[in-house]
Design a protein around this motif. Structure first.
Motif, PDB file in Angstrom:
ATOM      1  N   GLN A  29       0.801  -1.216   0.000  1.00  0.00           N
ATOM      2  CA  GLN A  29       0.000   0.000   0.000  1.00  0.00           C
ATOM      3  C   GLN A  29       0.843   1.280   0.000  1.00  0.00           C
ATOM      4  O   GLN A  29       0.330   2.342  -0.314  1.00  0.00           O
ATOM      5  CB  GLN A  29      -0.944  -0.007   1.201  1.00  0.00           C
ATOM      6  N   HIS A 122       1.378  -9.297   4.682  1.00  0.00           N
ATOM      7  CA  HIS A 122       0.217  -8.410   4.745  1.00  0.00           C
ATOM      8  C   HIS A 122      -0.462  -8.475   3.374  1.00  0.00           C
ATOM      9  O   HIS A 122      -0.299  -7.597   2.536  1.00  0.00           O
ATOM     10  CB  HIS A 122       0.636  -6.980   5.097  1.00  0.00           C
ATOM     11  N   PHE A 123      -1.151  -9.566   3.145  1.00  0.00           N
ATOM     12  CA  PHE A 123      -1.968  -9.839   1.949  1.00  0.00           C
ATOM     13  C   PHE A 123      -1.170 -10.143   0.672  1.00  0.00           C
ATOM     14  O   PHE A 123      -1.736 -10.655  -0.281  1.00  0.00           O
ATOM     15  CB  PHE A 123      -2.957  -8.701   1.631  1.00  0.00           C
ATOM     16  N   ASN A 166      -1.045 -10.672   8.713  1.00  0.00           N
ATOM     17  CA  ASN A 166      -2.102  -9.693   8.873  1.00  0.00           C
ATOM     18  C   ASN A 166      -3.432 -10.327   8.463  1.00  0.00           C
ATOM     19  O   ASN A 166      -3.585 -10.788   7.331  1.00  0.00           O
ATOM     20  CB  ASN A 166      -1.847  -8.474   7.979  1.00  0.00           C
ATOM     21  N   GLU A 167      -4.337 -10.421   9.383  1.00  0.00           N
ATOM     22  CA  GLU A 167      -5.737 -10.742   9.119  1.00  0.00           C
ATOM     23  C   GLU A 167      -5.960 -11.955   8.227  1.00  0.00           C
ATOM     24  O   GLU A 167      -6.499 -11.834   7.117  1.00  0.00           O
ATOM     25  CB  GLU A 167      -6.423  -9.528   8.486  1.00  0.00           C
ATOM     26  N   HIS A 224      -8.319  -9.500  12.567  1.00  0.00           N
ATOM     27  CA  HIS A 224      -9.370  -8.520  12.268  1.00  0.00           C
ATOM     28  C   HIS A 224     -10.642  -8.933  13.002  1.00  0.00           C
ATOM     29  O   HIS A 224     -11.037 -10.094  12.942  1.00  0.00           O
ATOM     30  CB  HIS A 224      -9.624  -8.457  10.761  1.00  0.00           C
ATOM     31  N   ASN A 284      -7.030  -5.842  15.054  1.00  0.00           N
ATOM     32  CA  ASN A 284      -7.377  -4.806  14.071  1.00  0.00           C
ATOM     33  C   ASN A 284      -8.885  -4.643  14.136  1.00  0.00           C
ATOM     34  O   ASN A 284      -9.624  -5.589  13.866  1.00  0.00           O
ATOM     35  CB  ASN A 284      -7.009  -5.234  12.651  1.00  0.00           C
ATOM     36  N   TYR A 286     -12.284  -2.055  13.370  1.00  0.00           N
ATOM     37  CA  TYR A 286     -12.808  -0.857  12.714  1.00  0.00           C
ATOM     38  C   TYR A 286     -14.313  -0.681  12.909  1.00  0.00           C
ATOM     39  O   TYR A 286     -14.781   0.377  13.264  1.00  0.00           O
ATOM     40  CB  TYR A 286     -12.576  -0.939  11.195  1.00  0.00           C
ATOM     41  N   TYR A 322     -18.466   1.346   4.003  1.00  0.00           N
ATOM     42  CA  TYR A 322     -17.310   0.750   4.687  1.00  0.00           C
ATOM     43  C   TYR A 322     -17.721   0.110   6.010  1.00  0.00           C
ATOM     44  O   TYR A 322     -17.098  -0.824   6.469  1.00  0.00           O
ATOM     45  CB  TYR A 322     -16.212   1.801   4.908  1.00  0.00           C
ATOM     46  N   GLU A 348      -4.526  -2.034  14.417  1.00  0.00           N
ATOM     47  CA  GLU A 348      -5.172  -1.178  13.417  1.00  0.00           C
ATOM     48  C   GLU A 348      -6.499  -0.703  13.968  1.00  0.00           C
ATOM     49  O   GLU A 348      -7.242  -1.470  14.588  1.00  0.00           O
ATOM     50  CB  GLU A 348      -5.442  -1.917  12.094  1.00  0.00           C
ATOM     51  N   TRP A 386      -4.533   3.206  11.879  1.00  0.00           N
ATOM     52  CA  TRP A 386      -4.432   2.990  10.427  1.00  0.00           C
ATOM     53  C   TRP A 386      -4.948   4.241   9.763  1.00  0.00           C
ATOM     54  O   TRP A 386      -6.126   4.494   9.843  1.00  0.00           O
ATOM     55  CB  TRP A 386      -5.235   1.760   9.961  1.00  0.00           C
ATOM     56  N   GLU A 393      -5.693   1.561  -1.180  1.00  0.00           N
ATOM     57  CA  GLU A 393      -6.603   0.730  -0.390  1.00  0.00           C
ATOM     58  C   GLU A 393      -7.099  -0.483  -1.201  1.00  0.00           C
ATOM     59  O   GLU A 393      -8.273  -0.601  -1.542  1.00  0.00           O
ATOM     60  CB  GLU A 393      -7.749   1.614   0.129  1.00  0.00           C
ATOM     61  N   TRP A 394      -6.193  -1.385  -1.535  1.00  0.00           N
ATOM     62  CA  TRP A 394      -6.542  -2.670  -2.143  1.00  0.00           C
ATOM     63  C   TRP A 394      -7.530  -2.502  -3.296  1.00  0.00           C
ATOM     64  O   TRP A 394      -7.323  -1.645  -4.152  1.00  0.00           O
ATOM     65  CB  TRP A 394      -7.041  -3.636  -1.051  1.00  0.00           C
ATOM     66  N   PHE A 402      -7.425   6.916   4.473  1.00  0.00           N
ATOM     67  CA  PHE A 402      -7.361   6.598   5.916  1.00  0.00           C
ATOM     68  C   PHE A 402      -6.283   7.388   6.666  1.00  0.00           C
ATOM     69  O   PHE A 402      -6.042   7.130   7.843  1.00  0.00           O
ATOM     70  CB  PHE A 402      -7.039   5.111   6.102  1.00  0.00           C
TER      71      PHE A 402
HETATM   72  C1  BGC Z   1      -6.068  -3.997   6.382  1.00  0.00           C
HETATM   73  C2  BGC Z   1      -5.420  -2.791   5.754  1.00  0.00           C
HETATM   74  C3  BGC Z   1      -6.489  -1.908   5.146  1.00  0.00           C
HETATM   75  C4  BGC Z   1      -7.391  -1.443   6.264  1.00  0.00           C
HETATM   76  C5  BGC Z   1      -8.465  -0.446   5.845  1.00  0.00           C
HETATM   77  C6  BGC Z   1      -7.292  -3.674   7.181  1.00  0.00           C
HETATM   78  O1  BGC Z   1      -8.204  -4.721   7.100  1.00  0.00           O
HETATM   79  O2  BGC Z   1      -5.133  -4.700   7.148  1.00  0.00           O
HETATM   80  O3  BGC Z   1      -4.481  -3.223   4.813  1.00  0.00           O
HETATM   81  O4  BGC Z   1      -5.969  -0.850   4.413  1.00  0.00           O
HETATM   82  O5  BGC Z   1      -8.031  -2.572   6.802  1.00  0.00           O
HETATM   83  O6  BGC Z   1      -9.490  -1.049   5.116  1.00  0.00           O
END
Ligand code: BGC
Length: 443
Positions: A29, A122-123, A166-167, A224, A284, A286, A322, A348, A386, A393-394, A402
């Motif tokens: 990223q 990380h992915f 990661n996740e 996550h 992580n 959110y 989101y 995160e 984060w 962002e993927w 972010f």
């Molecule tokens: C991921 C990050 C991603 C972030 C925001 C996480 O799930 O580890 O790579 O950018 O979420 O969506």
């Protein structure tokens, strides 16, 4: 007479000395110029916004520019990942120049008084690994272990904290169930579970290898955690519980006890000898999603997952919201992660918010939540926002922002957002002042 600074002290939410106030990032990223399974995915049209990762934040050439900003803000720790495809571009052949560049980055962080945390996966990974079916390849654990060992042998004198994965739940769900990540398979829940148990095997071998090379290392992974909130009781609650069981619990249970619980154990996911093989749990967290039983949502196990109007919400993605920004998710995730009996790092937490409408509110309330948990005895040792600078962002491309720092990817120009300045102030206070809590309490 009480001096003003003492009043502030008495009325603020103070954190323990040595608390890690950090930011999290990931190689793909931020680095730019990638040649991995995600750049192949991008070339095949996998980015929903149609955008290009390009130079990203140009870290491969100049991560130091953002490290300077991190120091100016006052951040004392930074999570970055190393890109397997740079370090082992062909199977069994390691690139010492790439490892040297990572040494430079770690040195640069240390010179600025910033403690690095490194994620090994990380992915992203090399195309040759993807072509072998990635984690579904029976040799994946050995391949991952060899990579992990090489990294720790080369960088271990500059880093002590390691995040193996990661996740795994996001990687497996998005790659094998929703199809939004490479390899883009859809609806393959059993395969997703097999991918997670393979990643748990990789984690175990890497955990042991890292400790062999660096006995004092601290090794964990980043879990996550999504809150699935039932609209009512009854069937809504049952479906929300099932979704949480599959998404949140799967990998946690593998690390905890080396197997899945019912109903996930219908897929054989046994990982012998893993029980508790981690030194910390990275969380992580959110979002909260609301869940209602719905016969029309067969693809989501008959649970309609949605964000109701009127709740705090970041900017929407290309084709979906989101999620609800919900600082209380930290409590739910930490209570669960604590059952592993290890220290916890929030690795995160953040919000897509180009205009900084809600990020200051989220930061203050997330930190308030952590303060309450620490006061109750929960062992939380750090908070990593984060992210530092807006990054790629993927599958959403540049659409979701972010960063504590805004980036124009065309000019590479950076502007510190108000939330970045606020985070800096929180770090200088080592906690929240009463004014901060009051200003951001309503929402
Ligand atoms: C991921 C990050 C991603 C972030 C925001 C996480 O799930 O580890 O790579 O950018 O979420 O969506």
């Amino acid at each position: 007479m009480t001096a003003p600074s003492e009043i502030r002290e008495a009325t603020s939410l103070q954190f323990p000395a040595g608390f890690f106030w950090g930011v999290s990032t990931a190689a793909h990223q931020v680095e730019g110029g990638a040649d991995n399974q995600w750049s192949a995915w991008e070339a095949r049209g996998g980015i929903k916004s149609g955008e290009r990762c390009g130079l990203a934040c140009d870290w491969w050439n100049n991560a130091e520019r953002d490290f300077d900003l991190a120091r100016e803000i006052g951040i004392n720790s930074l999570r970055l990942s190393v890109e397997w495809s740079r370090i082992e571009p062909q199977e069994s052949s390691f690139d010492s120049a790439a490892l040297l560049r990572y040494r430079q980055m770690l040195d640069a962080l240390r010179q600025r008084g910033i403690e690095p945390f490194i994620s090994l996966h990380h992915f992203t990974h090399p195309r040759w690994f993807e072509q072998k079916d990635a984690f579904l390849n029976p040799n994946a654990p050995q391949l991952f272990e060899r990579f992990a060992r090489k990294v720790v042998e080369s960088l271990g004198d500059l880093c002590r904290y390691w995040v193996t994965f990661n996740e795994p739940n996001v990687y497996a769900t998005n790659g094998y169930v929703t199809g939004e990540f490479p390899p883009g398979r859809k609806g393959q829940v059993a395969t997703a579970l097999r991918v997670m148990s393979a990643q748990a095997r990789c984690h175990l071998l890497a955990y042991r290898a890292i400790h062999e090379v660096q006995p004092q290392a601290e090794v964990g992974w980043a879990q996550h955690y999504i809150v699935f909130h039932p609209v009512h009781g009854g069937l809504d609650r049952w479906i929300a519980g099932l979704q949480s069981q599959i998404f949140n619990e799967g990998f946690l249970q593998l690390i905890e006890q080396g197997r899945f619980n019912f109903p996930l154990n219908l897929v054989d996911g046994k990982v012998n000898g893993i029980g508790g093989a981690c030194d910390f749990v990275g969380v992580n967290v959110y979002n909260r999603f609301h869940v209602a039983f719905d016969l029309k949502s067969a693809g989501q196990l008959f649970g309609r997952v949605f964000v109701p109007p009127g709740v705090p919400q970041g900017d929407p993605g290309v084709d979906k919201p989101y999620g609800e920004a919900f600082p209380g998710a930290i409590r739910i995730a930490v209570e669960r992660a604590t059952r592993l009996g290890k220290p916890i790092y929030i690795l995160e937490n953040g919000i897509p918010d180009a205009q900084d409408r809600l990020r200051p509110w989220l930061i203050v309330n997330a930190i308030k939540e952590m303060h309450a948990l620490i006061s109750e005895g929960y062992d939380i040792r750090g908070y990593f926002h984060w992210t530092l600078t807006d990054n790629f962002e993927w599958a959403e491309g540049w659409r979701l922002r972010f960063g504590l720092v805004a980036l124009d990817p065309n000019t590479q120009e950076r502007t510190v957002r108000q939330s970045g300045r606020l985070y800096g102030e929180i770090i200088r206070q080592n906690g929240l002042t009463r004014e901060m809590v009051e200003e951001y309490s309503a929402k």
